[in-house]
Design an enzyme around this catalytic site. Structure first.
Site, mmCIF file in Angstrom:
data_model
loop_
_atom_site.group_PDB
_atom_site.id
_atom_site.type_symbol
_atom_site.label_atom_id
_atom_site.label_comp_id
_atom_site.label_asym_id
_atom_site.label_seq_id
_atom_site.Cartn_x
_atom_site.Cartn_y
_atom_site.Cartn_z
ATOM 1 N N ARG A 281 -4.041 -10.314 4.484
ATOM 2 C CA ARG A 281 -4.423 -10.264 3.069
ATOM 3 C C ARG A 281 -3.230 -9.742 2.282
ATOM 4 N NH1 ARG A 281 -6.485 -6.610 -0.691
ATOM 5 N NH2 ARG A 281 -8.050 -7.463 -2.125
ATOM 6 N N LYS B 152 0.811 -1.221 0.000
ATOM 7 C CA LYS B 152 0.000 0.000 0.000
ATOM 8 C C LYS B 152 0.842 1.267 0.000
ATOM 9 C CE LYS B 152 -4.438 -1.775 1.354
ATOM 10 N NZ LYS B 152 -5.595 -1.731 2.250
#
Length: 275
Positions: free
Chosen positions: A254, A220
């Site tokens: 995840r 991210k």
């Protein structure tokens, strides 16, 4: 056998010992890290199978990007992308999560055998979502989200406001708390400082509600911001952050890079066993 191992891993989803590794399969043209690479069903299936071979406990399949500035996808188109991938993976014995905010897509995914619905708006985007999941035996992942970034936000208070509402919707629909996982929403409607805070306070979120927590930080933008790394260079930051999250009580990770996380978790356990 992958099939037997994957079906057994269904039991991991609402606990944290051992941690479950969720592999990401983006059947999208515009996801921030791998958009377009797995848009065709054959490529998505090959990628999913590779993640399973690398040790993924389940696969999170999504057909609508949720990156900032994403293009919304009509429900029928979203399901058209998902259908051949979800159906085949389920038939092959995989534990499948479908990443969607739409009740229509969730219903069809559950009918096709999906075990998890991963809703990045925590049952709050579609008024039918809670009842659709409640009518199945699936696990629901409820993620914290915001429409706007607010640098002055009290994150813990906003988590409480948001999740209280999500859990109220779940209760009204008859969705048992034992089938619910929370996600602090790293990268969604937050400043980079708040993204870090969301990981650092993950244990407080778990304690507040007594529910398992999924952590999704893979590749991210926080790693670009703090480390200056491109999306393809964020593995080290992702691993360090996820291992910290596990120490705070994360039950599910995840990730894009399954093999590396499986290895890291194995070594963590080996070291813990020495005590």
């Amino acid at each position: 056998m992958i099939t037997a191992r994957m079906k057994e891993s269904r039991m991991k989803l609402t606990g944290n010992d051992p941690v479950a590794v969720m592999g990401i399969v983006n059947v999208t043209p515009d996801s921030f890290s791998d958009g377009g690479r797995f848009l065709c069903p054959e490529a998505a299936l090959a990628h999913g199978r590779a993640l399973l071979a690398d040790g993924a406990d389940l696969l999170d399949v999504g057909a609508e990007s949720t990156r900032p500035g994403f293009e919304p996808v009509p429900a029928e188109e979203e399901w058209a992308r998902l259908s051949p991938v979800v159906g085949t993976l389920v038939a092959e014995g995989a534990v499948v999560s479908v990443d969607t905010t739409k009740a229509l897509v969730a219903r069809r995914a559950l009918e096709a055998g999906a075990d998890v619905i991963n809703d990045v708006w925590g049952l709050q985007a579609d008024p039918e979502m809670a009842s659709v999941v409640a009518d199945s035996d699936a696990v629901a992942v409820l993620m914290h989200n915001r429409n706007e970034v607010d640098a002055a936000l009290d994150l813990r208070a906003d988590w409480r406001r948001f999740f209280d509402r999500s859990l109220e919707l779940a209760e009204q629909a008859g969705l048992a708390r034992g089938r619910i996982v929370l996600d602090p929403g790293v990268g969604f409607g937050k400043t980079q400082a708040q993204n870090v805070e969301a990981v650092a306070r993950l244990g407080e979120l778990k304690s507040e509600y007594g529910l398992p927590v999924l952590l999704g930080v893979s590749r991210k933008s926080m790693f670009g911001h703090f480390l200056g790394r491109a999306a393809s260079e964020r593995l080290a930051g992702t691993l360090a952050t996820n291992l910290y999250g596990v120490e705070q009580g994360a039950a599910i990770l995840r990730v894009h890079d399954v093999r590396e996380h499986v290895d890291a978790l194995k070594m963590r356990q080996i070291l813990k066993d020495v005590r």
